[in-house]
Design an enzyme around this catalytic site. Structure first.
Site, PDB file in Angstrom:
ATOM      1  N   GLY A 103      26.602  -4.690 -61.429  1.00  0.00           N
ATOM      2  CA  GLY A 103      25.693  -4.673 -60.276  1.00  0.00           C
ATOM      3  C   GLY A 103      24.389  -3.959 -60.568  1.00  0.00           C
ATOM      4  N   GLY A 105      22.555  -1.206 -60.759  1.00  0.00           N
ATOM      5  CA  GLY A 105      22.833   0.226 -60.760  1.00  0.00           C
ATOM      6  C   GLY A 105      21.584   1.063 -60.645  1.00  0.00           C
ATOM      7  N   ARG A 106      20.458   0.470 -60.964  1.00  0.00           N
ATOM      8  CA  ARG A 106      19.198   1.226 -60.817  1.00  0.00           C
ATOM      9  C   ARG A 106      18.047   0.302 -60.460  1.00  0.00           C
ATOM     10  NH1 ARG A 106      17.176   2.727 -66.823  1.00  0.00           N
ATOM     11  NH2 ARG A 106      18.148   1.000 -67.937  1.00  0.00           N
ATOM     12  N   LYS A 126      12.792  -1.178 -60.592  1.00  0.00           N
ATOM     13  CA  LYS A 126      13.783  -0.738 -61.588  1.00  0.00           C
ATOM     14  C   LYS A 126      13.578   0.754 -61.843  1.00  0.00           C
ATOM     15  CE  LYS A 126      15.631  -1.794 -66.191  1.00  0.00           C
ATOM     16  NZ  LYS A 126      15.651  -2.800 -67.259  1.00  0.00           N
ATOM     17  N   ASP A 138      22.391   7.675 -63.262  1.00  0.00           N
ATOM     18  CA  ASP A 138      21.519   8.296 -62.255  1.00  0.00           C
ATOM     19  C   ASP A 138      20.606   7.335 -61.483  1.00  0.00           C
ATOM     20  OD1 ASP A 138      19.751   7.600 -64.228  1.00  0.00           O
ATOM     21  OD2 ASP A 138      19.164   9.646 -64.753  1.00  0.00           O
ATOM     22  N   GLY A 139      20.601   6.065 -61.857  1.00  0.00           N
ATOM     23  CA  GLY A 139      19.749   5.122 -61.134  1.00  0.00           C
ATOM     24  C   GLY A 139      18.282   5.198 -61.520  1.00  0.00           C
ATOM     25  N   ARG A 196       9.513  -5.285 -60.939  1.00  0.00           N
ATOM     26  CA  ARG A 196       9.696  -6.590 -61.573  1.00  0.00           C
ATOM     27  C   ARG A 196       9.612  -7.683 -60.507  1.00  0.00           C
ATOM     28  NH1 ARG A 196      15.024  -5.882 -65.326  1.00  0.00           N
ATOM     29  NH2 ARG A 196      16.161  -5.847 -63.347  1.00  0.00           N
ATOM     30  N   ARG A 203      22.236 -13.504 -62.117  1.00  0.00           N
ATOM     31  CA  ARG A 203      22.665 -13.565 -63.519  1.00  0.00           C
ATOM     32  C   ARG A 203      23.970 -14.347 -63.651  1.00  0.00           C
ATOM     33  NH1 ARG A 203      20.503  -8.288 -65.040  1.00  0.00           N
ATOM     34  NH2 ARG A 203      18.979  -7.820 -63.429  1.00  0.00           N
ATOM     35  N   ASP A 289      25.740 -10.234 -68.072  1.00  0.00           N
ATOM     36  CA  ASP A 289      25.004  -9.685 -66.923  1.00  0.00           C
ATOM     37  C   ASP A 289      23.512  -9.638 -67.198  1.00  0.00           C
ATOM     38  OD1 ASP A 289      26.222  -7.672 -68.752  1.00  0.00           O
ATOM     39  OD2 ASP A 289      24.886  -6.297 -67.721  1.00  0.00           O
TER      40      ASP A 289
HETATM   41  P1  AMP Z   1      22.012  -3.032 -69.087  1.00  0.00           P
HETATM   42  O1  AMP Z   1      22.952  -3.607 -70.090  1.00  0.00           O
HETATM   43  O2  AMP Z   1      21.134  -1.936 -69.570  1.00  0.00           O
HETATM   44  O3  AMP Z   1      21.204  -4.104 -68.427  1.00  0.00           O
HETATM   45  O4  AMP Z   1      22.884  -2.306 -67.930  1.00  0.00           O
HETATM   46  C1  AMP Z   1      24.214  -2.572 -67.668  1.00  0.00           C
HETATM   47  C2  AMP Z   1      24.606  -2.007 -66.340  1.00  0.00           C
HETATM   48  O5  AMP Z   1      24.398  -0.601 -66.287  1.00  0.00           O
HETATM   49  C3  AMP Z   1      23.872  -2.578 -65.141  1.00  0.00           C
HETATM   50  O6  AMP Z   1      24.779  -2.699 -64.093  1.00  0.00           O
HETATM   51  C4  AMP Z   1      22.823  -1.529 -64.858  1.00  0.00           C
HETATM   52  O7  AMP Z   1      22.412  -1.542 -63.527  1.00  0.00           O
HETATM   53  C5  AMP Z   1      23.585  -0.258 -65.188  1.00  0.00           C
HETATM   54  N1  AMP Z   1      22.698   0.850 -65.561  1.00  0.00           N
HETATM   55  C6  AMP Z   1      21.981   1.001 -66.694  1.00  0.00           C
HETATM   56  N2  AMP Z   1      21.283   2.155 -66.676  1.00  0.00           N
HETATM   57  C7  AMP Z   1      21.556   2.763 -65.501  1.00  0.00           C
HETATM   58  C8  AMP Z   1      21.155   3.991 -64.882  1.00  0.00           C
HETATM   59  N3  AMP Z   1      20.320   4.837 -65.478  1.00  0.00           N
HETATM   60  N4  AMP Z   1      21.649   4.257 -63.667  1.00  0.00           N
HETATM   61  C9  AMP Z   1      22.493   3.431 -63.040  1.00  0.00           C
HETATM   62  N5  AMP Z   1      22.920   2.276 -63.574  1.00  0.00           N
HETATM   63  C10 AMP Z   1      22.462   1.930 -64.778  1.00  0.00           C
HETATM   64 MG    MG Z   2      21.202  -5.389 -67.316  1.00  0.00          MG
END
Ligand code: AMP
Ligand code: MG
Length: 549
Positions: A103, A105-106, A126, A138-139, A196, A203, A289
C-alpha cells in the site's frame, strides 16, 4: 482560496470502496481500495524546484507556483478545500516473493482532478507522512531520493518514455533519519516531498492483494474501475459511458474484455521494457507493486543509467546478490510480473487459457518491438535492407559492447554522427575505429581480438548502412531522434544532490532544463554528454544505491 483551485474528479474514490476506519494507524485493510488519510504537517515547507510543463497542464500559473500557499499545499501542510486525501491499498511480489499488503506507505493522493485541457490526473505527495500502510517506516522521504525522482521522471517524459510526472519538489524543514547503506550508520538527512502526477497510480499489486485474500468483489470492482476509466476504448459499443456512482453503476466487464485489457497491459509493458532498454535505464526494483497498470515508469528508487554497456549491471545494492533487476533481465521480469497479474485475474474468468496465452505472447511481442528499436538505434530502418543481416548485426553489437568498457549513450550517439559514406573501410582496424574512440573508457583496451571483432562489425555496419536509401542528413536526424545525447547520468544526479545538501539548488533546474531536450545537441553543454568521470566509478549514489530513501 485564491490562485490554487482545481476541478476535482474523484474516479478512484467514487468507484471503489473505502476503508470505514478513519484512524491513521498501521493495520491490515480488508475489502477496501483506499483509506482516508491527511498529510502530516512539516516544520518549514520550501519549494526548491518545479516542472513548468506540469504546472501548465494543471492550470497553475507561475505566480501561483511562487506563492507560499503552493509550497504549503504540495508539502502536505494545507489541503485544498474540496480535496479528500487518501492512500491506496495494494500488495505485491518483492524480489520474487509474495509480500502481502504493502500500500501507499508514504504516498498520499491529495486528490484527483480534471485538468483545463480535459485530462484526468491524480496529484500524489510522496513523503507526506505515515498512512495505515506505513508498516514499520516513517512515511517520509529524503531530499536525495526526492531529487532523483523529480529529475528522472521529467527526464523520462522528455525522452518519450511513458512515466509518472513530477510537479514539484519541496523541502519539509524536518530531518529524516536514514541508514543509507544499511550498515548500521543512521544519520539525519533533509526531508522532502515530491508531488507526482499521473492519470492513475494503480499497480499490478492492486489486483494481487484482493486476489490473494479471496476478495473477489473488490477485485472485480478494481478491474471495472480501471477498464472503464482508463481503457474505455476496449468497451466501445458495449459500455463506454463513464460511471458516476461506484462500479455498481458500471456495465460489468466480460471475460473477453478482461482478456483484451490484459493483452493491452502486456503490450504496454513490453513497449516500456523496450524504451528502458533503448535509453539505457535500469529501474532497480521491478517488484509487482512498482509496475503501473498503465505501462508507466513508476516509483523511482535505486534506478540507474547504463554508463558502460553491461547487461548484468544493477545500481541497486539491495539486489546485488541475485541481480534480479539487472539491465538485461528487465524484459524477463516484465513477463514474470505479468504472470502474477494474470494469476490474480484468473478468478474472474471462466477459462484461464486466454489469459495464459497473453503471457505466452509476451516474448515475441517484446522481441519484435526491441528488434525494431535496435534497427532505429542503428539507423537501419530502410525497408530494402536485408532483415536477417540487420538482425545479425544488431545482435553481434550487443555481444561486442560489453567486451570493453563502452559508454552506451555516447556509442550510439556517435554512430549517428558518423557519415558512413565517408568511411574508408580499407584502413587498419585501429584507424577504422578512431571515430568511435570517444565512447571507450580506456581506448587502449580496444585491442587484440576485441579490436578485430569490433572492427569487423563496424566494417559490415558501414557497408550495410551505406546501401540504405537515405541521405547522410536524414540518417543522422533519424538516429538522433532515438539515441539521446543527454541522459540523467548517475553522477550528474549525485552532483545536484551534493549541491542541494549544501543549500544550493541551481543544478536541479540546470539539469531539468538540459533534459528537456535530450535528443538535441545543446551548444555550451558538452560537459553533460561526456564519459562518467573516474571519481564516480565506485562512489555511493553514482554506481551504488540502496533502497533506503
Ligand atoms: P518501494 O519498493 O520503495 O516502492 O516500497 C515498497 C513499500 O514500502 C511500499 O508500500 C511503500 O509505500 C513502502 N515504503 C517505502 N518507504 C517507506 C517509508 N519511508 N515509510 C513508509 N512506507 C514506506
Ligand atoms: Mg513502490
Amino acid at each position: 482560496m485564491t490562485g490554487l483551485e482545481f476541478t476535482t474528479d474523484h474516479w478512484y474514490l467514487d468507484d471503489l470502496p473505502g476503508d470505514p476506519d478513519e484512524r491513521n494507524v498501521r493495520r491490515q485493510v480488508n475489502d477496501a481500495a483506499w483509506s482516508r488519510v491527511t498529510p502530516t504537517p512539516t516544520a518549514d515547507p520550501t519549494l526548491i524546484a518545479h516542472s513548468p510543463e506540469v504546472a501548465t497542464e494543471l492550470g497553475i500559473s507561475e505566480s501561483v507556483v511562487r506563492s507560499e500557499q503552493f509550497a504549503r499545499v504540495f508539502s502536505g501542510n494545507e489541503v485544498p478545500a474540496d480535496m479528500t486525501p487518501f492512500a491506496m491499498t495494494y500488495g505485491g511480489h518483492q524480489f520474487g516473493n509474495w509480500a502481502g499488503q504493502l500500500g501507499d506507505g508514504r504516498a498520499i493522493a491529495l486528490g484527483e482532478v480534471a485538468t483545463p485541457s480535459g485530462s484526468h490526473q491524480v496529484l500524489q505527495l510522496k513523503g507526506a507522512g505515515p498512512t495505515p500502510y506505513s508498516r514499520g517506516a516513517d512515511g517520509r522521504a529524503v531530499l536525495r531520493s526526492s531529487i532523483r525522482e523529480f529529475l528522472c521522471s521529467e527526464a523520462m517524459h522528455h525522452l518519450g518514455v511513458p512515466t509518472t510526472r513530477a510537479l514539484s519538489l519541496t523541502l519539509t524543514g524536518d530531518e529524516v533519519v536514514r541508514d543509507m547503506l544499511y550498515d548500521g550508520h543512521p544519520a539525519p538527512e533533509h526531508g522532502a516531498v515530491v508531488c507526482r502526477v499521473a492519470p492513475s497510480f494503480v499497480r499490478f499489486g492492486h489486483f494481487e492483494l484482493p486476489a490473494s485474500r479471496g476478495e473477489v468483489d473488490l477485485l472485480r470492482q478494481l478491474v471495472e474501475h480501471t477498464v472503464h476509466r482508463h481503457f474505455p476504448h476496449l468497451l466501445a459499443g458495449e459500455a463506454a459511458d463513464g460511471p458516476t456512482n461506484g462500479t455498481a453503476g458500471m456495465e460489468p466487464v466480460t471475460d473477453e474484455v478482461i482478456t483484451a485489457w490484459f493483452r493491452e497491459i502486456m503490450e504496454r509493458t513490453a513497449d516500456l521494457m523496450v524504451d528502458w532498454m533503448r535509453v539505457g535505464f535500469v529501474h532497480g526494483v521491478m517488484n509487482t507493486d512498482n509496475l503501473s497498470i498503465l505501462g508507466l515508469t513508476i516509483d523511482y528508487g535505486p534506478y540507474g543509467w547504463l554508463e558502460d554497456f553491461d547487461p548484468g549491471w544493477t545500481p541497486n545494492t539491495t539486489d546485488a546478490g541475485g541481480k534480479r533487476y539487472r539491465y538485461g533481465n528487465q524484459p524477463n521480469i516484465g513477463q514474470w510480473n505479468l504472470s502474477r497479474l494474470g494469476g490474480a485475474l484468473s478468478s474472474l474468468v471462466d477459462d484461464v487459457a486466454p489469459l495464459q496465452s497473453v503471457v505466452d505472447d509476451y516474448p515475441a511481442c517484446f522481441s519484435n518491438a526491441w528488434d525494431t528499436a535496435l534497427a532505429a538505434k542503428l539507423g537501419l530502418t530502410d525497408g530494402a535492407l536485408d532483415v536477417d543481416a540487420r538482425r545479425e548485426l544488431a545482435n553481434e553489437l550487443l555481444e561486442i559492447l560489453p567486451l570493453v568498457e563502452t559508454d552506451m549513450t555516447i556509442f550510439f550517439r556517435t554512430l549517428g554522427d558518423i557519415d558512413v559514406t565517408e568511411i574508408d573501410t580499407a584502413v587498419t582496424d585501429g584507424e577504422l575505429m578512431q571515430p568511435l574512440h570517444g565512447a571507450y573508457y580506456t581506448v587502449t583496451d580496444l585491442s587484440g581480438e576485441v579490436l578485430a571483432r569490433t572492427a569487423d562489425w563496424f566494417r559490415r555496419y558501414v557497408t550495410i548502412s551505406a546501401t540504405a536509401n537515405q541521405s547522410p542528413d536524414e540518417r543522422r536526424a533519424a538516429m538522433h531522434a532515438v539515441n539521446p545525447k543527454y541522459v540523467l547520468r548517475n553522477y550528474l544526479a549525485q552532483l545536484a544532490i551534493d549541491k542541494a545538501d549544501a543549500g544550493s539548488y541551481d543544478m536541479i533546474d540546470e539539469l531539468l532544463d538540459l533534459l528537456r531536450h535530450p535528443y538535441d545537441d545543446q551548444p555550451g553543454r558538452a560537459e553533460y554528454a561526456t564519459l562518467r568521470p573516474d571519481w564516480a566509478r565506485e562512489r555511493v549514489g553514482c554506481s551504488m544505491l540502496s533502497c533506503s530513501s
